[in-house]
Design an enzyme around this catalytic site. Structure first.
Site: not given
Ligand code: BG6
Length: 485
Positions: A196, A383
């Site tokens: 991320e 995810e």
């Protein structure tokens, strides 16, 4: 890259493994971070220069001048034991295999391999642990997808180098990445560089009264991460041409609140700043034109060397890997956002989970279609999932229909995208085995198909139990996403 669709789940070392001080592992920031809730923040503990213990808010505070991070009596640190995958990986992987997993995303703990980050030689016991895990996955034909950095820089680097703001961290990360590629050459072929990476790009826009200096530091840190990631991609290709390396972008999808051109343009700029700024660099190997607008907006000037430009060009990713949880709605009308710096308003069309996150399956397809068109790379959802409070019944069952419904709706959109030609290659849900929440440090925010008997205060037997969603996901995988009911 193999034309195959992978099914599975995703985890991170510091939230899963536990064994924080076993077999020579060094410390990371989560080892000095307490548990929190959706209302009370996690705290980071330290000893100040006069020898007194203290704690600051993980999100708004900072380490006082002269203080050192420390584990203190009287605080609970959920990541120390996490869910003890370190000792239970065989049992856990067997259960993943029982569900039919074909891919398992995990991360390698930097501090398990280089305890301070500075050692010349890696910690053999740390490497051996991961060899054992990869061997176990191989036994069941589960392909590992390995994140090199998932929020866990060795604490020594944090304290002495100030983390990614310091260019020296690029070299330390590169050394760690090289060790992983060489050591696990025969066992791992799918990699993720930095988890991320784009989260920090959003900060100057959401942090109240963010100063020019803070924005400068945030974007310099991000630049250093781009260079580190690019160098890792180049190395991965040199060490084994079969390696496939992805970035990792949080899909911070935003919609304009109205068709007022101000809202539409603001939302476009928000997505550029928060998502495409990062992924354009990683896919195209150079900053996009709109980067200048962002730098000018915050009055920043980055230190970008000629060698950095070469590294970025030579280290472009092979696949676009991203997490997706929720969407947001933006307004550029101050009266609507009450002058809030984050300019977010509610979406009246969507439901929310107990942690106030919007649930938006269509948003996943929307994003898949955008990045498919923008980048023309294989896409992987690495995810997605629902954090929810589960009830373990007396007979050790967990009836998590809400989770099944969330996942079903999202997978349906993935299948629709796939059918329409979007090049999506994997669906990995977050936390297939319950693990410690990154944001709140809770155990009760559960994502898994496998229930772990562990509570927020550290009590519980650590036993694993199959939830209803376990049997449901097994069916989904066996039917390659056709049987969703
Ligand atoms: C992602 C992170 O942001 O979201 C994970 O990569 C994290 O580490 C996951 O656990 C879910 O967030 P949370 O806060 O519910 O654990």
């Amino acid at each position: 890259m193999e034309q195959k669709f992978y099914w599975g789940g995703a985890t991170a070392a510091n939230q899963l493994e536990g064994a924080y001080n076993v077999d020579g592992r060094g410390m990371v920031l989560t080892d000095v971070t307490t548990g929190g809730t959706n209302k009370t923040p996690r705290m980071i503990t330290y000893i100040d220069k006069d020898g007194n213990g203290g704690a600051y808010n993980k999100y708004t505070g900072r380490l006082p001048e002269g203080a050192r991070y420390a584990v203190l009596d009287g605080y609970f640190y959920p990541n120390h034991e996490a869910v003890d995958f370190y000792h239970r990986y065989k049992e856990d992987i067997a259960m993943l295999a029982e569900m039919g997993f074909t891919m398992f995303r995990m991360s390698v703990s930097w501090a398990r391999i280089y305890p301070t980050g500075l050692e010349e030689e890696p910690n053999r016991k740390g490497l051996d642990f991961y060899h054992r895990v990869f061997q176990e996955l191989k036994k069941y034909n589960i392909e590992p997808l390995v994140s090199i950095w998932h929020f866990d820089t060795p604490l020594y680097i944090e304290e002495h180098y100030g983390n990614w703001q310091n260019r020296k961290v690029i070299d330390l990360y590169e050394k760690f990445a090289r060790t992983c590629f060489e050591e696990f050459k025969d066992e791992v072929h799918y990699w993720i560089t930095i988890n991320e990476i784009n989260l920090s790009a959003m900060l100057p826009s959401i942090k109240p009264n963010c100063t020019r200096e803070e924005a400068q530091a945030i974007y310099q840190q991000l630049h250093n991460q781009f260079v580190a990631g690019a160098r890792a991609v180049r190395l991965a290709h040199q060490i084994n041409p079969e390696n496939r390396v992805g970035n990792m972008i949080a899909a911070l999808v935003a919609y304009p609140e109205t068709c007022h051109p101000k809202d539409v343009l603001y939302t476009r700029h928000y997505m550029e700043q928060c998502i495409y700024y990062s992924s354009d660099v990683q896919v195209f190997g150079e900053y996009p034109t709109f980067a200048k607008r962002i730098w000018d907006q915050f009055g920043i000037e980055l230190d970008i060397t000629e060698q950095d430009k070469i590294d970025l060009k030579e280290g472009v990713i092979d696949m676009y890997t991203f997490s997706y949880y929720q969407t947001s709605v933006m307004s550029d009308h101050d009266e609507r956002t009450e002058g809030k710096s984050n300019k977010r308003v509610n979406n009246p069309y969507l439901g929310r989970n107990a942690w106030n996150q919007e649930i938006d399956p269509l948003g996943l397809r929307y994003f898949l279609e955008i990045v498919n068109d923008r980048y023309h790379l294989p896409l992987m959802i690495v995810e997605n999932g629902l954090g929810a409070i589960d009830q373990l019944e007396e007979d050790h069952k967990v009836h998590d229909a809400y989770r099944i419904s969330y996942l079903r709706d999202h997978i349906k959109e993935v299948m629709r995208a796939r059918e329409s030609g979007v090049d999506v290659r994997a669906y990995l849900s977050w936390g297939p085995i319950d693990l410690v929440s990154a944001s709140s440090g809770e155990m009760r925010k559960r994502y898994g198909y496998i229930y772990v008997d562990r509570n927020d205060d550290g009590t519980g037997s650590m036993e694993r139990y199959r939830k209803d969603s376990f049997y449901w996901y097994k069916k989904v995988i066996a039917s390659d996403g056709k049987e969703l009911d």
